[in-house]
Motif scaffolding. Structure first.
Motif, mmCIF file in Angstrom:
data_model
loop_
_atom_site.group_PDB
_atom_site.id
_atom_site.type_symbol
_atom_site.label_atom_id
_atom_site.label_comp_id
_atom_site.label_asym_id
_atom_site.label_seq_id
_atom_site.Cartn_x
_atom_site.Cartn_y
_atom_site.Cartn_z
ATOM 1 N N VAL A 80 -9.131 -1.270 3.620
ATOM 2 C CA VAL A 80 -9.806 -0.121 2.995
ATOM 3 C C VAL A 80 -8.844 0.510 1.996
ATOM 4 C CG1 VAL A 80 -10.739 2.163 3.451
ATOM 5 C CG2 VAL A 80 -11.159 0.297 5.048
ATOM 6 N N PRO A 81 -9.331 0.841 0.810
ATOM 7 C CA PRO A 81 -8.416 1.462 -0.171
ATOM 8 C C PRO A 81 -7.911 2.822 0.347
ATOM 9 C CG PRO A 81 -10.614 1.080 -1.116
ATOM 10 C CD PRO A 81 -10.695 0.689 0.312
ATOM 11 N N GLN A 82 -6.688 3.129 -0.055
ATOM 12 C CA GLN A 82 -6.127 4.436 0.279
ATOM 13 C C GLN A 82 -6.655 5.455 -0.733
ATOM 14 O OE1 GLN A 82 -3.838 5.672 2.694
ATOM 15 N NE2 GLN A 82 -4.433 7.624 1.716
ATOM 16 N N LEU A 83 -7.110 6.612 -0.242
ATOM 17 C CA LEU A 83 -7.629 7.636 -1.147
ATOM 18 C C LEU A 83 -6.601 8.749 -1.321
ATOM 19 C CD1 LEU A 83 -11.308 7.995 0.122
ATOM 20 C CD2 LEU A 83 -10.458 6.652 -1.813
ATOM 21 N N GLU B 188 2.315 1.897 -13.961
ATOM 22 C CA GLU B 188 3.218 2.070 -12.817
ATOM 23 C C GLU B 188 2.586 1.733 -11.469
ATOM 24 O OE1 GLU B 188 5.407 5.773 -12.988
ATOM 25 O OE2 GLU B 188 5.188 5.800 -15.167
ATOM 26 N N VAL B 189 1.275 1.902 -11.343
ATOM 27 C CA VAL B 189 0.602 1.619 -10.070
ATOM 28 C C VAL B 189 -0.608 0.725 -10.349
ATOM 29 C CG1 VAL B 189 -0.267 2.656 -7.933
ATOM 30 C CG2 VAL B 189 1.180 4.014 -9.481
ATOM 31 N N PRO B 190 -0.418 -0.563 -10.417
ATOM 32 C CA PRO B 190 -1.485 -1.459 -10.870
ATOM 33 C C PRO B 190 -2.751 -1.365 -10.021
ATOM 34 C CG PRO B 190 0.454 -2.697 -10.100
ATOM 35 C CD PRO B 190 0.839 -1.269 -10.116
ATOM 36 N N GLY B 191 -2.628 -1.019 -8.748
ATOM 37 C CA GLY B 191 -3.825 -1.008 -7.894
ATOM 38 C C GLY B 191 -4.607 0.301 -7.913
ATOM 39 N N ALA B 192 -4.266 1.235 -8.809
ATOM 40 C CA ALA B 192 -4.885 2.570 -8.753
ATOM 41 C C ALA B 192 -6.100 2.675 -9.667
ATOM 42 C CB ALA B 192 -3.872 3.640 -9.150
ATOM 43 N N MET C 111 0.813 -1.219 0.000
ATOM 44 C CA MET C 111 0.000 0.000 0.000
ATOM 45 C C MET C 111 0.847 1.269 0.000
ATOM 46 S SD MET C 111 -3.110 0.992 -0.140
ATOM 47 C CE MET C 111 -4.495 0.182 0.637
ATOM 48 N N GLN C 112 1.787 1.348 0.924
ATOM 49 C CA GLN C 112 2.572 2.571 1.034
ATOM 50 C C GLN C 112 3.378 2.814 -0.241
ATOM 51 O OE1 GLN C 112 1.994 4.642 3.564
ATOM 52 N NE2 GLN C 112 3.196 6.063 2.318
#
Ligand SMILES: Nc1ncnc2c1ncn2[C@@H]1O[C@H](COP(=O)(O)OP(=O)(O)OP(=O)(O)O)[C@@H](O)[C@H]1O
Ligand SMILES: [Mg+2]
Lengths: 300, 223
Positions: free
Chosen positions: A125-128, A150-154, A78-79
């Motif tokens: 919980v997703p980071q906003l 670059e950020v697959p989870g975004a 996450m970070q």
């Protein structure tokens, strides 16, 4: 300016000249009534224009400003993904600022659904990330492509864009309000012209006598113009007052629900209706003046 | 002041008169007589720009009447006081205001003293607050005369100013016109009343013109 000065001079009045033209009840009532009714309508057209204008401004402000980036990733990544996303966002043209919401802020957002004591940190919980745009905003398609690499989870959520057609509709309504006011002014002018012509025809004898004793056209015209301008001013003042009261008595924004927020005047906009009687007087002044000078030319 | 040069006028049909020459010199006093329908009123109307000659030239204070715009006509009417045969007033205004109307439309305030004197002169002091429709024919004529002279015009054109008043009053009105003439005003009176002309000739040197058979002739000697 010259017109305005003449208008003020005229309203200041010359009581002796006024008396030369006998009062005619019929045209007086017609002018009072039509300018009153038109002013009443004009208040609503004005309220519509101002309210829709306000709506359009607010919506387009909001939509220009913010989008949200949501990152769903396993807790250990996450970070890293958040940092990566911020790096991407900060190098994107059109992004003024990108900021990850803190745990407290996220908890606050979720509070309405889960109560205040949600242990956000321990839940997936997703980071906003709040993205603030500047200027014309960013190119959403391009940004998505870069984020995917670059950020697959975004997931980029530019949800406010659904309001774009609404903003357009609001702008269109504002335009309609202005067109209505122009039409109202035109119709007022036409009615006052008719009333003035009727008054001039009824007073042909008075005009003849005034001519015989050396009255210039402009002097005779002024006696009529003053009458009609004053009546239009009074009628419009009453109509405006009634219209403004009606707007004032509209259900309050809270009661009527968010969508109709403030279909009335707000703050300094309450001063705008004051323009209506002045405008009515100006319209009457121009209409009667034209009618009188034309009639006097024809009658000579 | 007023010059007519070979003037003709027609209301559309045959010419009412033609080849008419007349000069109203400053300070002169004229009578205009002639049978009813000869065109006396028409001639007066030519003299104050109400009608435009269909032939010849009318000059008012040196300006060709044909070339005047409406503002100039208005200006000229302030220099010519007219007593109309049909005495038109603003029926909704009291007599005093009607008499002061030329001053009002010219933008001069009327001094109430002058107005009171004038009302007294024409014997209308008591009627000052009445409306014109409430006046008798003679009172209307006196009011019309008062209105014609209130601006102290250079020229006074009077159309039958004594048509409806008794002998005594007609003498008073004549006296007023003679007085004004002695102050240098130019006077033209159209009238049928030969005794009025005779009375005037005792007081001023008046020329008598006769309009008949489409012509204007000097008729002084025959009286
Ligand atoms: N507006 C008009 N249109 C057509 N004809 C007219 C008009 N005014 C006057 N006339 C005619 O012109 C002729 C002269 O009229 P005018 O009034 O000048 O006569 P007058 O000499 O003043 O008569 P009176 O002594 O009766 O007052 C008359 O035959 C009249 O019918
Ligand atoms: Mg006549």
């Amino acid at each position: 300016m010259d017109m305005l000065r003449r208008l003020l001079e005229l309203l200041a009045g010359d009581p002796q000249a006024d008396r030369a033209v006998p009062p005619t009840g019929f045209t007086a009532r017609l002018t009072l009534l039509s300018s009153g009714a038109m002013a009443f309508l004009a208040v609503f057209a004005l309220a519509l224009s101002l309210a829709t204008g306000r709506l359009a401004d607010r919506w387009s402000d909001e939509l220009a400003k913010t989008s949200t980036l949501r990152i769903s990733a396993p807790a250990d990544q996450m970070q890293a993904q958040t940092d990566a996303a911020i790096v991407v966002l900060e190098s994107t043209p059109g992004v003024a600022q990108a900021r990850a919401l803190s745990a407290d802020e996220q908890r606050e957002l979720l509070a309405p659904w889960f109560g205040p004591d949600l242990p956000v940190e321990t839940l997936p919980v997703p980071q906003l990330i709040e993205v603030i745009e500047d200027g014309d905003g960013f190119d959403a398609t391009g940004l998505r492509a870069r984020l995917q690499a670059e950020v697959p989870g975004a997931i980029l959520d530019d949800h406010t864009r659904w309001r774009e057609p609404l903003v357009e509709a609001a702008n269109r309504l504002r335009l309609l309000g202005f067109v209505s006011m122009l039409l109202i002014a035109g119709a007022t002018g036409a009615m006052i012209t008719l009333a003035a012509n009727a008054a001039l025809a009824a007073n042909a004898q008075v005009i003849r006598v005034m001519r015989l004793v050396g009255a210039r056209d402009i002097y005779i015209a002024r006696a009529f113009v003053r009458r009609f301008t004053q009546r239009a001013l009074i009628g419009a003042a009453v109509g405006t007052l009634a219209g403004t009261l009606a707007v004032l008595l509209l259900p309050s924004a809270d009661a009527a629900g968010g969508f109709l927020t403030g279909l009335g005047f707000q703050g300094a906009h309450w001063l705008w209706p004051l323009v209506i009687p002045a405008l009515a007087a100006l319209v009457a002044f121009i209409a009667t003046r034209q009618a009188a000078l034309r009639t006097l030319k024809e009658q000579s | 002041m007023i010059e007519l040069d070979n003037v003709a006028y027609s209301y559309g049909g045959a010419e009412l008169f033609a080849g008419l020459d007349l000069t109203l010199a400053p300070g002169s006093f004229h009578f205009l007589t002639g049978p009813s329908g000869a065109g006396k009123t028409t001639l007066l109307k030519l003299c104050y720009g109400e009608l435009i000659a269909t032939g010849g030239q009318v000059r008012l204070f040196g300006q060709d009447a044909r070339g005047l715009d409406r503002d100039s006509v208005a200006q000229i009417r302030r220099r010519i006081g007219v007593v109309h045969q049909d005495c038109q007033f603003l029926d909704h205004l009291p007599v005093a205001e009607n008499i002061a109307l030329p001053l009002t439309v010219a933008g001069h305030g009327s001094t109430s003293d002058d107005l009171r004197d004038l009302l007294g002169w024409v014997g209308l002091s008591k009627q000052a607050a009445q409306l014109p429709p409430e006046l008798s024919g003679g009172e209307r004529q006196r009011a019309a005369l008062a209105r014609a002279v209130i601006m102290s015009p250079e020229v006074i054109l009077a159309d039958e100013p004594t048509g409806n008043v008794d002998w005594e009053m007609s003498q008073r009105l004549l006296g007023l016109l003679v007085e004004l003439n002695k102050m240098g005003k130019t006077v033209l009176i159209a009238t049928h009343d030969l005794s009025l002309i005779r009375a005037a000739k005792a007081q001023v040197s008046a020329r008598v013109l006769r309009l008949a058979d489409r012509r204007l002739q000097l008729a002084g000697a025959s009286l």
